[in-house]
Design a protein around this motif. Structure first.
Motif, short mmCIF file in Angstrom:
data_model
loop_
_atom_site.label_atom_id
_atom_site.label_comp_id
_atom_site.label_asym_id
_atom_site.label_seq_id
_atom_site.Cartn_x
_atom_site.Cartn_y
_atom_site.Cartn_z
N GLN A 156 68.50 57.89 21.96
CA GLN A 156 67.78 56.88 21.17
C GLN A 156 66.38 57.15 20.84
N ASN A 215 63.37 57.99 18.56
CA ASN A 215 63.27 58.06 17.05
C ASN A 215 62.62 58.97 16.66
N GLU A 241 63.10 59.60 13.42
CA GLU A 241 63.25 59.20 11.80
C GLU A 241 61.92 58.86 11.68
#
Length: 291
Positions: free
Chosen positions: A196, A198, A200
């Protein structure tokens, strides 16, 4: 004549009763360090500060540098966890603060391998000091974190891991760090936390002015080379910063037996960067006439 100096530093950790151990390389140790630029060199999972190309690069890079063991790795105290990226970022913040307050250094370059790349890019995206950096070098960095869970089923000892998972609620993985045997327990929440994280964030928060070099091996079985393509797409659309992609035909995740290639590629790219010769695209070094 000035000579390079290597100094081992032990940095107290404000979040845990431990020290982070690293090596400061100084090109001109007799000169003041206030305001001087420095490079950070970050190791990956199951690595350490002198692992793979890290020490070799530090001894040849034309700038002061600092490489260290993240919490729970090799000489640094504390506990590491498979999914503890936030803790790794805390370690990086601690190191940056120490170098700034004790020496006056300003972070100019971040070099990361694998997990170290993911941590370094997150720090560049979220810190004030990171906004002032000049360059990032991403070696074998992972982007699609969720794939880590499925990839565990393809490990050599997958059946043994599954049996331990079913009976104990965790599995143990053995490996060697700096010639020392290490046994790590991995729990379900570790993989969930890992998956999970991040990555991005680089699309919208990576500083637009920072030039990036991504190196990836075409036979990397740990992190698929397609992750390097994603980073190239995410970081290649910025301006004025550039993104250079170097794909090594026979290299694996750790660039085994190809450490000189990594160092030479980085040094040539750095030289081109400082001469203003970089453009976003494919970066190939030392191949003309040898294809």
């Amino acid at each position: 004549m000035a000579t390079r100096k290597s100094t081992k530093l032990r940095i107290p950790h404000p979040q845990e009763d431990c020290e982070l151990v690293g090596i400061l390389e100084q090109l001109t140790p007799e000169e003041p360090t206030q305001g001087r630029k420095i490079a950070l060199i970050l190791h990956g999972t199951m690595g350490h500060k002198d692992y793979l190309f890290q020490k070799r690069l530090a001894l040849h890079f034309p700038m002061d540098s600092f490489r260290f063991d993240f919490r729970g790795n090799h000489e640094s105290g504390g506990q590491r966890t498979q999914g503890g990226f936030a803790r790794d970022v805390e370690d990086l913040v601690t190191v940056v603060s120490y170098l700034r307050n004790a020496y006056g250094y300003e972070i100019d370059v971040v070099v990361g391998h694998s997990r170290g790349s993911v941590v370094g890019m997150h720090w560049l995206c979220t810190s004030e000091e990171g906004q002032r950096a000049h360059a990032m070098i991403n070696v074998s960095g992972r982007y699609r974190m969720h794939r880590m869970i499925s990839e565990f089923t393809f490990l050599d000892n997958a059946e043994t891991y599954k049996e331990q998972w079913d009976t104990k609620g965790y599995f143990e993985r053995s490996y060697t760090v700096a010639r020392q045997a290490v046994v790590e327990r991995i729990y379900p929440h570790d993989l969930k936390e890992f998956s999970q994280w991040n990555t991005e964030i680089v699309w919208d928060n990576f500083p637009a002015h920072i030039d990036v070099l991504t190196l990836h091996g075409l036979v990397d079985k740990t992190v698929p080379v397609y992750d390097a393509i994603i980073y190239s797409r995410a970081l290649g659309a910025r301006t004025p910063g550039t993104h250079s992609l170097h794909l090594s035909e026979e290299a694996d995740h750790n660039f085994t037996n190809r450490q000189d290639e990594v160092v030479n590629c980085i040094l040539e790219w750095w030289d081109a960067l400082n001469q203003g010769r970089l453009k976003t695209g494919i970066w190939m070094t030392g191949v003309r006439g040898k294809l």
